[in-house]
Motif scaffolding. Sequence first.
Motif, PDB file in Angstrom:
ATOM      1  N   VAL A   1       0.857  -1.178   0.000  1.00  0.00           N
ATOM      2  CA  VAL A   1       0.000   0.000   0.000  1.00  0.00           C
ATOM      3  C   VAL A   1       0.898   1.235   0.000  1.00  0.00           C
ATOM      4  O   VAL A   1       1.650   1.470   0.946  1.00  0.00           O
ATOM      5  CB  VAL A   1      -0.930   0.016   1.226  1.00  0.00           C
ATOM      6  N   HIS A   2       0.823   2.012  -1.076  1.00  0.00           N
ATOM      7  CA  HIS A   2       1.637   3.213  -1.204  1.00  0.00           C
ATOM      8  C   HIS A   2       0.915   4.379  -0.540  1.00  0.00           C
ATOM      9  O   HIS A   2      -0.254   4.654  -0.843  1.00  0.00           O
ATOM     10  CB  HIS A   2       1.878   3.549  -2.680  1.00  0.00           C
ATOM     11  N   VAL A   3       1.599   5.057   0.376  1.00  0.00           N
ATOM     12  CA  VAL A   3       1.052   6.247   1.017  1.00  0.00           C
ATOM     13  C   VAL A   3       1.542   7.460   0.230  1.00  0.00           C
ATOM     14  O   VAL A   3       2.733   7.773   0.222  1.00  0.00           O
ATOM     15  CB  VAL A   3       1.492   6.350   2.490  1.00  0.00           C
ATOM     16  N   LEU A   4       0.629   8.126  -0.472  1.00  0.00           N
ATOM     17  CA  LEU A   4       0.979   9.230  -1.358  1.00  0.00           C
ATOM     18  C   LEU A   4       0.631  10.566  -0.703  1.00  0.00           C
ATOM     19  O   LEU A   4      -0.421  10.711  -0.089  1.00  0.00           O
ATOM     20  CB  LEU A   4       0.240   9.099  -2.684  1.00  0.00           C
ATOM     21  N   VAL A   5       1.527  11.532  -0.863  1.00  0.00           N
ATOM     22  CA  VAL A   5       1.374  12.851  -0.249  1.00  0.00           C
ATOM     23  C   VAL A   5       1.605  13.923  -1.300  1.00  0.00           C
ATOM     24  O   VAL A   5       2.520  13.811  -2.131  1.00  0.00           O
ATOM     25  CB  VAL A   5       2.376  13.043   0.906  1.00  0.00           C
ATOM     26  N   ALA A   6       0.771  14.976  -1.284  1.00  0.00           N
ATOM     27  CA  ALA A   6       0.932  16.103  -2.202  1.00  0.00           C
ATOM     28  C   ALA A   6       0.669  17.397  -1.446  1.00  0.00           C
ATOM     29  O   ALA A   6      -0.362  17.536  -0.789  1.00  0.00           O
ATOM     30  CB  ALA A   6      -0.014  15.972  -3.392  1.00  0.00           C
ATOM     31  N   ASP A   7       1.606  18.346  -1.533  1.00  0.00           N
ATOM     32  CA  ASP A   7       1.500  19.622  -0.829  1.00  0.00           C
ATOM     33  C   ASP A   7       1.137  20.749  -1.779  1.00  0.00           C
ATOM     34  O   ASP A   7       1.652  20.827  -2.900  1.00  0.00           O
ATOM     35  CB  ASP A   7       2.816  19.959  -0.134  1.00  0.00           C
ATOM     36  N   SER A   8       0.287  21.649  -1.304  1.00  0.00           N
ATOM     37  CA  SER A   8      -0.079  22.818  -2.104  1.00  0.00           C
ATOM     38  C   SER A   8       1.154  23.636  -2.468  1.00  0.00           C
ATOM     39  O   SER A   8       1.285  24.113  -3.591  1.00  0.00           O
ATOM     40  CB  SER A   8      -1.073  23.693  -1.330  1.00  0.00           C
TER      41      SER A   8
ATOM     42  N   LYS B   1       4.173  12.585  -4.029  1.00  0.00           N
ATOM     43  CA  LYS B   1       5.374  11.819  -3.688  1.00  0.00           C
ATOM     44  C   LYS B   1       4.942  10.577  -2.923  1.00  0.00           C
ATOM     45  O   LYS B   1       3.896  10.555  -2.272  1.00  0.00           O
ATOM     46  CB  LYS B   1       6.347  12.649  -2.852  1.00  0.00           C
ATOM     47  N   ASN B   2       5.752   9.554  -3.012  1.00  0.00           N
ATOM     48  CA  ASN B   2       5.472   8.295  -2.338  1.00  0.00           C
ATOM     49  C   ASN B   2       6.158   8.333  -0.977  1.00  0.00           C
ATOM     50  O   ASN B   2       7.372   8.167  -0.881  1.00  0.00           O
ATOM     51  CB  ASN B   2       6.004   7.137  -3.178  1.00  0.00           C
ATOM     52  N   ALA B   3       5.395   8.564   0.098  1.00  0.00           N
ATOM     53  CA  ALA B   3       5.998   8.669   1.424  1.00  0.00           C
ATOM     54  C   ALA B   3       6.574   7.334   1.878  1.00  0.00           C
ATOM     55  O   ALA B   3       7.678   7.273   2.422  1.00  0.00           O
ATOM     56  CB  ALA B   3       4.965   9.172   2.429  1.00  0.00           C
ATOM     57  N   THR B   4       5.830   6.246   1.655  1.00  0.00           N
ATOM     58  CA  THR B   4       6.304   4.921   2.029  1.00  0.00           C
ATOM     59  C   THR B   4       5.417   3.871   1.383  1.00  0.00           C
ATOM     60  O   THR B   4       4.359   4.187   0.815  1.00  0.00           O
ATOM     61  CB  THR B   4       6.292   4.735   3.558  1.00  0.00           C
ATOM     62  N   VAL B   5       5.828   2.626   1.463  1.00  0.00           N
ATOM     63  CA  VAL B   5       5.039   1.490   0.976  1.00  0.00           C
ATOM     64  C   VAL B   5       4.883   0.510   2.134  1.00  0.00           C
ATOM     65  O   VAL B   5       5.875   0.064   2.720  1.00  0.00           O
ATOM     66  CB  VAL B   5       5.703   0.783  -0.218  1.00  0.00           C
ATOM     67  N   LEU B   6       3.645   0.170   2.472  1.00  0.00           N
ATOM     68  CA  LEU B   6       3.372  -0.727   3.588  1.00  0.00           C
ATOM     69  C   LEU B   6       3.065  -2.127   3.089  1.00  0.00           C
ATOM     70  O   LEU B   6       2.205  -2.329   2.230  1.00  0.00           O
ATOM     71  CB  LEU B   6       2.183  -0.199   4.397  1.00  0.00           C
ATOM     72  N   SER B   7       3.784  -3.089   3.620  1.00  0.00           N
ATOM     73  CA  SER B   7       3.532  -4.502   3.341  1.00  0.00           C
ATOM     74  C   SER B   7       4.139  -5.285   4.493  1.00  0.00           C
ATOM     75  O   SER B   7       4.659  -4.702   5.443  1.00  0.00           O
ATOM     76  CB  SER B   7       4.146  -4.921   1.999  1.00  0.00           C
TER      77      SER B   7
END
Length: 262
Positions: free
Chosen positions: A103-110, A117-123
């Motif tokens: 599960v990719h945790v994606l983050v985008a800033d104004s 950006k891909n903050a991390t991948v959970l598995s």
Amino acid sequence: MGASLLQTHVAWAQDTASRTKAPSEPPRAVSEKNDLASALPEDRAGTPGDGWQKSADRAWTTRSHTTPPNPPGRVAEPSSKLGKGWNTSADRAVTLAADSDGVHVLVADSAKAYEWKNATVLSEPGMPADSWIGNQCVIDHEHAAVVYAPRTFTNKPDLMQGGAFAAIVNLGSGKVIKLPFTASLAYFDPTCNPDTRTAAFTAYRDMNDPRSTKTRVVSVNTAGKTTGATVTGGEITSAVPVKDGTLAARGASWSTSTGQAR
């Protein structure tokens, strides 16, 4: 404000086995005679334990190591599309995208024109999955609470109701704190409260028998420390951590808990 939930059962926390040690051997293949515990490396077998995870779907497939596509780029012409002050705004978007790697945790800033950006991948090490799934909520600007699991967990009631993994993710650094308990894959799990900077994780047991159904709710802070834990008979949904405990729905009414961590 409603009937109080039962006091925390300390014995419930049997599923707090260590989850950080990486397997020393490659994962074993899963046949139709294997269950999930037999497919896990020895140091992870039994997690989440205490009856929460007894079996797994037989349709596991070999994990693919394909490289996921890059997230979409930043917003073009942000000054005209995002409005005045976009480059100094603290607004942040957070979402999940799942594939066979996790599960990719994606983050985008104004301030960066919402460039993902891909903050991390959970598995989980050594656990095969054709795809992962999960839910998330934002605790504060820097932290998200995430529930995640192989997609096939949804095919087994005990895993769907209380066998998913849980973590706190630092959205800036990508640091992951894996929590020592499991949770439900229900749509409302986890639930966050930015005011208290805490998240509540819910898990169920024995839901096929209403007379035996139990609900566990655990609240944690951004450091992954447990701030409250409650177990009650029956089905409790949509638990939300608040300053004095937890609020949750129970049938046509709602309940409160002041259970504290022990």
